[in-house]
Motif scaffolding. Structure first.
Motif, mmCIF file in Angstrom:
data_model
loop_
_atom_site.group_PDB
_atom_site.id
_atom_site.type_symbol
_atom_site.label_atom_id
_atom_site.label_comp_id
_atom_site.label_asym_id
_atom_site.label_seq_id
_atom_site.Cartn_x
_atom_site.Cartn_y
_atom_site.Cartn_z
ATOM 1 N N ASP A 122 12.556 -28.986 46.743
ATOM 2 C CA ASP A 122 13.798 -29.373 47.425
ATOM 3 C C ASP A 122 15.008 -28.700 46.784
ATOM 4 O O ASP A 122 15.914 -28.238 47.496
ATOM 5 N N LEU A 123 15.027 -28.651 45.455
ATOM 6 C CA LEU A 123 16.144 -27.988 44.775
ATOM 7 C C LEU A 123 16.180 -26.501 45.110
ATOM 8 O O LEU A 123 17.265 -25.930 45.288
ATOM 9 N N ILE A 124 15.028 -25.874 45.212
ATOM 10 C CA ILE A 124 14.982 -24.460 45.574
ATOM 11 C C ILE A 124 15.520 -24.266 46.991
ATOM 12 O O ILE A 124 16.288 -23.340 47.255
ATOM 13 N N CYS A 125 15.134 -25.144 47.901
ATOM 14 C CA CYS A 125 15.614 -25.056 49.290
ATOM 15 C C CYS A 125 17.127 -25.231 49.379
ATOM 16 O O CYS A 125 17.773 -24.675 50.268
ATOM 17 N N GLN A 126 17.694 -26.012 48.470
ATOM 18 C CA GLN A 126 19.135 -26.265 48.477
ATOM 19 C C GLN A 126 19.906 -25.214 47.671
ATOM 20 O O GLN A 126 21.101 -25.381 47.413
ATOM 21 N N ASN A 127 19.221 -24.139 47.268
ATOM 22 C CA ASN A 127 19.826 -23.070 46.462
ATOM 23 C C ASN A 127 20.394 -23.610 45.151
ATOM 24 O O ASN A 127 21.438 -23.166 44.682
ATOM 25 N N ARG A 128 19.718 -24.552 44.539
ATOM 26 C CA ARG A 128 20.100 -25.117 43.246
ATOM 27 C C ARG A 128 19.037 -24.699 42.220
ATOM 28 O O ARG A 128 18.341 -25.514 41.654
ATOM 29 N N LYS A 129 18.955 -23.393 42.034
ATOM 30 C CA LYS A 129 17.886 -22.807 41.226
ATOM 31 C C LYS A 129 17.978 -23.214 39.751
ATOM 32 O O LYS A 129 16.959 -23.475 39.122
ATOM 33 N N ILE A 130 19.176 -23.295 39.207
ATOM 34 C CA ILE A 130 19.322 -23.660 37.797
ATOM 35 C C ILE A 130 18.799 -25.073 37.560
ATOM 36 O O ILE A 130 18.093 -25.335 36.583
ATOM 37 N N LEU A 190 12.306 -21.392 28.645
ATOM 38 C CA LEU A 190 13.286 -21.033 29.672
ATOM 39 C C LEU A 190 12.810 -19.875 30.547
ATOM 40 O O LEU A 190 12.863 -19.940 31.774
ATOM 41 N N ALA A 191 12.330 -18.809 29.939
ATOM 42 C CA ALA A 191 11.900 -17.633 30.707
ATOM 43 C C ALA A 191 10.696 -17.961 31.582
ATOM 44 O O ALA A 191 10.636 -17.545 32.752
ATOM 45 N N GLU A 192 9.751 -18.728 31.043
ATOM 46 C CA GLU A 192 8.553 -19.071 31.816
ATOM 47 C C GLU A 192 8.903 -19.982 32.989
ATOM 48 O O GLU A 192 8.386 -19.825 34.094
ATOM 49 N N ALA A 193 9.804 -20.950 32.751
ATOM 50 C CA ALA A 193 10.209 -21.854 33.832
ATOM 51 C C ALA A 193 10.957 -21.085 34.916
ATOM 52 O O ALA A 193 10.750 -21.326 36.112
ATOM 53 N N LYS A 194 11.805 -20.153 34.507
ATOM 54 C CA LYS A 194 12.541 -19.338 35.480
ATOM 55 C C LYS A 194 11.572 -18.512 36.316
ATOM 56 O O LYS A 194 11.694 -18.456 37.544
ATOM 57 N N ASP A 195 10.595 -17.889 35.667
ATOM 58 C CA ASP A 195 9.609 -17.098 36.402
ATOM 59 C C ASP A 195 8.794 -17.975 37.354
ATOM 60 O O ASP A 195 8.487 -17.567 38.477
ATOM 61 N N ALA A 196 8.452 -19.191 36.921
ATOM 62 C CA ALA A 196 7.673 -20.089 37.770
ATOM 63 C C ALA A 196 8.479 -20.528 38.992
ATOM 64 O O ALA A 196 7.968 -20.556 40.119
ATOM 65 N N VAL A 197 9.756 -20.838 38.787
ATOM 66 C CA VAL A 197 10.608 -21.243 39.906
ATOM 67 C C VAL A 197 10.788 -20.075 40.867
ATOM 68 O O VAL A 197 10.732 -20.248 42.092
ATOM 69 N N GLU A 231 9.756 -19.851 44.729
ATOM 70 C CA GLU A 231 10.744 -19.434 45.726
ATOM 71 C C GLU A 231 10.187 -18.307 46.609
ATOM 72 O O GLU A 231 10.349 -18.322 47.824
ATOM 73 N N ARG A 232 9.522 -17.340 45.984
ATOM 74 C CA ARG A 232 8.917 -16.258 46.767
ATOM 75 C C ARG A 232 7.794 -16.789 47.664
ATOM 76 O O ARG A 232 7.616 -16.315 48.779
ATOM 77 N N GLY A 233 7.069 -17.778 47.194
ATOM 78 C CA GLY A 233 5.975 -18.349 47.988
ATOM 79 C C GLY A 233 6.462 -19.130 49.193
ATOM 80 O O GLY A 233 5.712 -19.330 50.160
ATOM 81 N N MET A 234 7.700 -19.584 49.141
ATOM 82 C CA MET A 234 8.253 -20.366 50.262
ATOM 83 C C MET A 234 8.739 -19.466 51.393
ATOM 84 O O MET A 234 8.915 -19.939 52.497
#
Length: 95
Positions: A58-66, A80-87, A91-94
């Motif tokens: 839901d946060l990704i859909c709302q453009n609240r990536k941080i 931090l880097a791993e979580a960013k890559d996972a998010v 996002e790419r999968g959506m």
């Protein structure tokens, strides 16, 4: 003359040991002038589970990536880097 024989034997043993170590280590040589290899990119899987938390999506859909990255770190314990890559992978999968 009595000290010459142990000296020569020690010298020959040292040379033989040096040659042995040089030959043994030849297969382990690395090119230290080459650029370092990039670290492998982490996958979206954490342990045996696939990350598909609805709050993160839901946060990704709302453009609240941080905020999605922060929530991913809290839930999984990733860095931090791993979580960013996972998010970003989620996002790419959506799309």
């Amino acid at each position: 003359m009595g000290a010459l024989i142990p000296f020569v034997l020690g010298l020959l043993l040292g040379v033989a040991l040096t040659l042995f170590l040089i030959r043994k280590g030849q297969g382990d040589q690395r090119d230290l002038t080459a650029p370092p290899r990039p670290a492998p990119r982490p996958m979206v899987h954490v342990g045996d589970e696939r990350i598909s938390d609805d709050e993160i999506l839901d946060l990704i859909c709302q453009n609240r990536k941080i905020e999605a990255i922060k929530l991913m770190r809290e839930k999984t314990g990733l860095g931090l880097a791993e979580a960013k890559d996972a998010v970003e992978a989620l996002e790419r999968g959506m799309r």
